[in-house]
Enzyme design. Structure first.
Site, mmCIF file in Angstrom:
data_model
loop_
_atom_site.group_PDB
_atom_site.id
_atom_site.type_symbol
_atom_site.label_atom_id
_atom_site.label_comp_id
_atom_site.label_asym_id
_atom_site.label_seq_id
_atom_site.Cartn_x
_atom_site.Cartn_y
_atom_site.Cartn_z
ATOM 1 N N GLU B 209 0.851 -1.185 0.000
ATOM 2 C CA GLU B 209 0.000 0.000 0.000
ATOM 3 C C GLU B 209 0.888 1.238 0.000
ATOM 4 O OE1 GLU B 209 -2.261 -0.764 3.587
ATOM 5 O OE2 GLU B 209 -0.880 0.384 4.821
ATOM 6 N N HIS B 247 -4.637 3.085 7.954
ATOM 7 C CA HIS B 247 -3.432 2.595 8.620
ATOM 8 C C HIS B 247 -2.502 3.761 8.962
ATOM 9 C CE1 HIS B 247 -3.865 -1.569 6.516
ATOM 10 N NE2 HIS B 247 -4.515 -1.529 7.660
#
Lengths: 389, 289
Positions: B209, B247
């Site tokens: 990511e 996150h």
């Protein structure tokens, strides 16, 4: 969490770091008083917003008289300041900082940030003070001197020597810089900062260093152990919908498209945005309702997504693991009744009991619920629905 | 075969009697994981879920010889739990907890490295070796046994990827969620190495990511050292700069850490990069022929 310049300077001062001192005011009536209290014969009036580039945007002015102080204070307070970091909408200025003038010999840059590659804080210094440091890094990276600071040993004399010689400081200047830099590292590590920037750090005509500006950001995960820092949070500087989502444990970021996304898990939520784009649509938001999706979080998610009037369809993409899909399907039905969702809802549930979940949604026979068999199918249906197809 | 953990792993649960610890330990036991006991300071001597509770990791190791631990303690106490496990001699520590301060992890990681301990996470779903041991919070049923290894920064996206692999007629050897925090114990490279040496793993799925440069480091490593096919997906191609996407580690800082930068680096290293998260399973099937 970020804080304002005047707050960062308060922290610096408590570590005996020399700062350009001043007074924060929120009412233009207090401007003259503040300037008189500070004394001297010139002042700087600085907008307090959580973004860089304030000077270029017209948020920093120099005044030579008390009436100029009042004029600039009234110009800046209440203005919408647009900088390269605020985005086109800009930020309303509700606080200004009036500071005394400083006789500057030279401007530098000094900052500390977590370096994710070496997994330790790195202190950066440059002779190119007052410039946008990102531009310096891109054009003349050799003009930025970096030292990694292993948290097990902290900031040491050799770190200071490396930075000082990189900045070509004299022996006397170096002595002063070393004390300054050490104190700055203490500020960083004692407060769980994620970023400190002083731009510019100035060398005064007396050959001492002083923080003319100050920017600080903190590790949100560590705020629980810093009550004093939590009090510095300025909610005016944060996006209201994101704040509201946060209260319910949801993570939301508004984007510019028209396909709302409700997803469990951050990675899947980002991928859902990506696949909408790949299918020719534009995501309206990032929304992670948490790994475990419940009726309550789903309902709150709908509420938050629908505050954005651009949203023409919502793609609910949930991978049911330990929480079974049939339960999530019931949760979605409950939530849609409660919130009265009018836009098309494309629901893709995968994982345990996915077929039972599809049956439940079908049996409910709600006109605007469209079920999807997989990720690609759901994304395509959501993009089509947002286009009115 | 599997990597890191298997049916013989003796697993200790730190934060055993708490709500999360209890729920997930029960799920792990039902999966067949060899849970040998748990630690909750002050509750030593009790029996919980049919297993012994100990006051410390040291006590537990002496009695039940645990070699793996899984941590479910709140973020403020997690670094301590990691350090305690490493100090007591646990070989593989899996830390599920989200929200641990970065400064705590900086120190904890240096210590586990010094002890030669493998730390997975934090802020991760854990590890599963299909049919052998589930040391995490993932839905075990999704991970059917097969010959594909999975390394991912994500939770539910890992389940999605594993599910696609299974629907393509394949299965999983071991799947590891390495975590979405800025500082994580084990990175792609460490695990790529293990999968390369695992005879049963025939292909590797890597899910990354935005934020940081672990995927770029992995690309360089793959280019030189990995002979098995790698399929990669990077989440956050549409993520705006400077915004944290759920996150703690998923943030594009300046212009660094974009999905494009990572996809380009992986592609240049010969990795099969898919742009769509819906194509992961298909691509694995294709490369395995």
């Amino acid at each position: 969490m970020n804080i304002h310049e005047y707050q960062a300077k308060q922290i610096f001062a408590s570590y005996n770091i020399p700062i350009q001192d001043g007074i924060m005011i929120e009412d233009v009536k207090d401007a003259r008083n503040a300037a008189e209290k500070i004394g001297g014969n010139f002042w700087v009036i600085k907008a307090q917003i959580h973004a860089g580039g304030r000077g270029k945007g017209g948020g920093v002015k120099f005044a030579k008289t008390l009436s100029e102080v009042e004029k600039y204070a009234s110009d800046i307070l209440g203005m919408t300041l647009i900088t390269h970091q605020t985005g086109p909408a800009g930020r309303l200025v509700k606080k200004i900082f009036i500071a005394g003038g400083v006789d500057i010999k030279k401007e530098y840059y000094l900052g500390i940030v977590l370096d994710r590659t070496s997994e330790m804080p790195v202190m950066m210094a440059s002779t190119e003070g007052g410039m946008e440091i990102e531009k310096v890094a891109a054009k003349t990276p050799e003009k930025i001197i970096k030292v990694g600071i292993d948290p097990l040993i902290g900031f040491r004399a050799f770190h200071a020597r490396k930075l000082s010689s990189g900045l070509s400081l004299s022996k006397e200047q170096m002595k002063h810089f070393s004390i300054f830099a050490k104190a700055l590292y203490d500020v960083y590590s004692n407060n769980d900062a994620s970023l400190i920037e002083i731009n510019p750090l100035v060398l005064t005509v007396e050959d001492t260093f002083l923080a003319l500006d100050a920017k600080m950001g903190f590790d949100d995960n560590a705020l629980y152990r810093h009550a004093d820092l939590r009090e510095m949070r300025d909610l005016d500087e944060e996006e209201p919908t994101e704040l509201e989502a946060g209260k319910y444990g949801l993570s939301y970021v508004k984007l510019d498209g028209n396909v709302g996304c409700m997803v469990n898990g951050a990675g899947l939520a980002m991928s859902t945005m990506d696949i909408i784009k790949l299918n020719g649509g534009d995501p309206a938001n990032f929304l992670d309702v948490g790994g475990v999706a419940s009726a309550e979080t789903v309902a709150k998610g709908f509420e938050i997504i629908l505050q954005d009037k651009n949203v023409k369809a919502i793609f609910v993409n949930i991978f049911g693991g330990i929480v079974r899909c049939d339960r999530i399907a019931n949760g979605i039905l409950e939530a849609t009744k409660k919130i009265n969702v009018k836009v098309p809802l494309i629901v893709r549930l995968n994982g345990t009991n996915a077929s039972e979940a599809a049956e439940i949604l079908k049996a409910a026979n709600i006109e605007n619920i469209i079920t999807a068999k997989d990720l690609a199918d759901g994304a395509q249906k959501a993009v089509n629905a947002a286009r009115g197809m | 075969m599997s990597i890191l953990v298997n049916k013989d792993s003796k697993v200790l649960v730190q934060g055993f009697t708490g709500k999360e610890g209890t729920f997930h330990a029960q799920q792990c036991i039902e999966y067949g994981t060899n849970i040998v006991g748990g630690v909750t300071p002050g509750k030593g001597g009790q029996i919980h879920l049919g297993k012994s509770v100990f006051n410390s990791v040291q006590d537990a190791i002496e009695v039940v010889k645990a070699d793996v631990s899984i941590i479910f303690v709140p973020p403020a106490f997690s670094a301590d739990a990691i350090l305690e496990a490493a100090e007591a001699g646990i070989k593989v520590i899996v830390c599920i907890t989200e929200g641990i301060p970065v400064s705590d992890m900086m120190i904890a990681k240096k210590y586990v490295q010094k002890k030669g301990t493998t730390l997975i996470g934090p802020n991760c779903p854990g590890i599963i070796s299909a049919g052998e041991a589930k040391i995490g919070i993932m839905p075990g049923v999704v991970f059917k046994k097969g010959n594909v290894g999975v390394i991912s920064k994500s939770g539910t996206l890992t389940y999605e990827a594993a599910n696609q692999v299974v629907e393509a007629g394949l299965g999983i050897t071991t799947a590891i969620g390495i975590g979405g925090d800025p500082i994580i114990g084990t990175t792609y490279i460490d695990l790529l190495k293990l999968f390369e040496n695992d005879p049963e793993t025939k292909a590797i799925v890597m899910i990354g990511e935005i934020g940081g440069d672990l995927e770029i480091q992995a690309a360089k490593y793959i280019n030189k050292n990995i002979t098995k096919p790698v399929v990669a997906f990077i989440a956050g191609q549409t993520a705006p700069k400077g915004k944290r996407m759920g996150h703690a580690g998923a943030i594009i800082a300046g212009s660094k850490g974009t999905a494009k930068e990572k996809m380009d680096a992986l592609e240049a290293a010969g990795v099969h990069v898919v742009a769509s998260p819906a194509d992961i399973g298909k691509k694995v099937k294709e490369v395995l022929g």
